[in-house]
Design a protein around this motif. Structure first.
Motif, PDB file in Angstrom:
ATOM      1  N   ASN A 108      -2.784   8.164 -21.408  1.00  0.00           N
ATOM      2  CA  ASN A 108      -3.894   8.799 -20.692  1.00  0.00           C
ATOM      3  C   ASN A 108      -3.480   9.234 -19.295  1.00  0.00           C
ATOM      4  O   ASN A 108      -3.845  10.318 -18.825  1.00  0.00           O
ATOM      5  N   THR A 109      -2.706   8.386 -18.631  1.00  0.00           N
ATOM      6  CA  THR A 109      -2.287   8.692 -17.265  1.00  0.00           C
ATOM      7  C   THR A 109      -1.336   9.873 -17.218  1.00  0.00           C
ATOM      8  O   THR A 109      -1.452  10.759 -16.363  1.00  0.00           O
ATOM      9  N   TYR A 158      -3.272  13.043 -17.885  1.00  0.00           N
ATOM     10  CA  TYR A 158      -4.028  13.405 -16.681  1.00  0.00           C
ATOM     11  C   TYR A 158      -3.120  14.044 -15.643  1.00  0.00           C
ATOM     12  O   TYR A 158      -3.483  15.048 -15.016  1.00  0.00           O
ATOM     13  N   LYS A 163     -11.143  13.231 -19.363  1.00  0.00           N
ATOM     14  CA  LYS A 163     -10.069  13.475 -18.389  1.00  0.00           C
ATOM     15  C   LYS A 163     -10.302  14.762 -17.587  1.00  0.00           C
ATOM     16  O   LYS A 163     -10.059  14.771 -16.379  1.00  0.00           O
ATOM     17  N   LEU A 182       0.020   9.577 -11.138  1.00  0.00           N
ATOM     18  CA  LEU A 182       0.471   8.462 -11.970  1.00  0.00           C
ATOM     19  C   LEU A 182      -0.104   7.129 -11.505  1.00  0.00           C
ATOM     20  O   LEU A 182      -0.017   6.133 -12.227  1.00  0.00           O
ATOM     21  N   GLN A 183      -0.680   7.112 -10.304  1.00  0.00           N
ATOM     22  CA  GLN A 183      -1.312   5.898  -9.792  1.00  0.00           C
ATOM     23  C   GLN A 183      -2.827   6.042  -9.713  1.00  0.00           C
ATOM     24  O   GLN A 183      -3.492   5.269  -9.013  1.00  0.00           O
ATOM     25  N   VAL A 184      -3.393   7.017 -10.418  1.00  0.00           N
ATOM     26  CA  VAL A 184      -4.827   7.280 -10.323  1.00  0.00           C
ATOM     27  C   VAL A 184      -5.623   6.024 -10.679  1.00  0.00           C
ATOM     28  O   VAL A 184      -5.321   5.319 -11.647  1.00  0.00           O
ATOM     29  N   PHE A 226      -7.068   4.284 -17.702  1.00  0.00           N
ATOM     30  CA  PHE A 226      -5.838   4.701 -17.053  1.00  0.00           C
ATOM     31  C   PHE A 226      -4.988   3.479 -16.719  1.00  0.00           C
ATOM     32  O   PHE A 226      -5.476   2.340 -16.688  1.00  0.00           O
ATOM     33  N   TYR A 227      -3.726   3.736 -16.438  1.00  0.00           N
ATOM     34  CA  TYR A 227      -2.778   2.636 -16.230  1.00  0.00           C
ATOM     35  C   TYR A 227      -3.200   1.751 -15.056  1.00  0.00           C
ATOM     36  O   TYR A 227      -3.164   0.531 -15.142  1.00  0.00           O
TER      37      TYR A 227
END
Length: 318
Positions: free
Chosen positions: A91-92, A95, A176, A244-246, A268-269
């Motif tokens: 997912n990340t 996105y 997303k 990537l850090q959302v 998300f991650y």
């Protein structure tokens, strides 16, 4: 006449005067003193925390007793066994691929628009930058209303053109994109960097291009894009790391209310890492997750730098 130095001998470089060396040393010490608060903060709260998280990623950490039982590579093995880790990572990445190009396009378009304004430019810059100053919680509350599938303002606006809007926050295919819309709301920080780069493009280049009959599109691709390629490259890397850090957007839209089950498409991650650390209190596994995304970001950043340097124009290369 001064005799030439003998062949095969080198002239010894002259050392700077002692007075200058002392001045340079004092200047260096003064600089270190000024940045010492940042250095201490980095060493204690960033580097220290990273080293400690690496340590507990190889253990089963108990928050209540502050003890860590060695676990070897068990937490890292679990990363590839837990299906939610791969779901959140997928997912990340999806996105990031969707959001980063759109952020670059929107930010650059706004910067070009502001750069063309001749009167009242300060007012418009302030207006365009205000969304960046809005607290994330307030922004999420507004977008919960805007993206409501039944009564939201966005779907009502689409209905005026005969378009039936989707269920933004319920349909997995639109979750997303809805988070991307919220992200684009605060793109003005990137816009400011582009605007500064555009201001540094020499006006003479456009004048020469106009004399040669080049249109606006040709001027953009032949002059503007190469001259601001450094800013494009910088924003591309920074936005990729941020994507990537959302966390904020997804958490505030879907996970603020713990009584409701959030769809898998919104996991998300960063959100799953937060859940493991501060809801399940599985700090060892959460630390392993953090180091996995750190390695992924490092690899992607290195690839971007290696490839991006081929397309970036530097003035020193002229």
């Amino acid at each position: 006449m001064t005799a030439a130095p003998a062949s095969g001998t080198r002239e010894q470089p002259t050392r700077p005067p002692i007075k200058n060396r002392k001045y340079n040393r004092r200047e260096a010490l003064a600089g270190l003193a000024f940045i010492s608060p940042w250095l201490l903060g980095f060493l204690i709260f960033t580097l220290g925390a990273m080293i400690y998280s690496l340590y507990i990623s190889f253990s089963y950490y108990n928050l209540a007793t502050n003890t860590a039982v060695p676990a070897g590579f068990a937490n890292y093995e679990l990363l590839f066994e837990d299906p939610k880790v791969m779901l959140a990572l997928g997912n990340t990445l999806f996105y990031a691929v969707l959001a980063v190009p759109l952020e670059l396009i929107v930010a650059l378009s706004l910067a070009l628009l502001l750069n063309s304004v001749r009167f009242g430019s300060g007012f418009f810059r302030t207006v365009f930058y205000l969304p960046k100053m809005t607290p994330a919680v307030a922004t999420a509350s507004v977008f919960l209303l805007l993206l409501n599938g039944n009564q939201g303002a966005i779907n009502k606006g689409l209905a005026l053109f005969g378009i039936q809007g989707p269920q933004w926050l319920l349909d997995p295919d639109w979750i997303k994109p809805s988070i991307v819309l919220m992200t684009l709301w605060a793109v003005s920080g990137t816009m400011v960097i582009f605007l500064a780069a555009l201001k540094n493009v020499p006006r003479e280049l456009y004048e020469v291009a106009e004399l040669d009959g080049a249109g606006k599109v040709r001027q953009f691709f032949s002059i503007t894009a190469p001259m601001i390629s450094g800013a494009l490259f910088f924003n591309f890397i920074v936005l990729t790391i941020a994507a990537l850090q959302v966390f904020d957007q997804a958490y505030l839209l879907f996970y603020r209310d713990t009584a409701m089950a959030a769809p898998d498409a919104s996991l998300f991650y960063g959100v799953y890492l937060f859940q493991q650390a501060f809801r399940q209190f599985n700090f060892g596994f959460a630390s392993a997750m953090a180091w996995l995304i750190f390695v992924i970001i490092m690899v992607i950043s290195v690839i971007q730098v290696r490839l991006g340097n081929r397309f970036v124009y530097y003035e020193s290369e002229r």
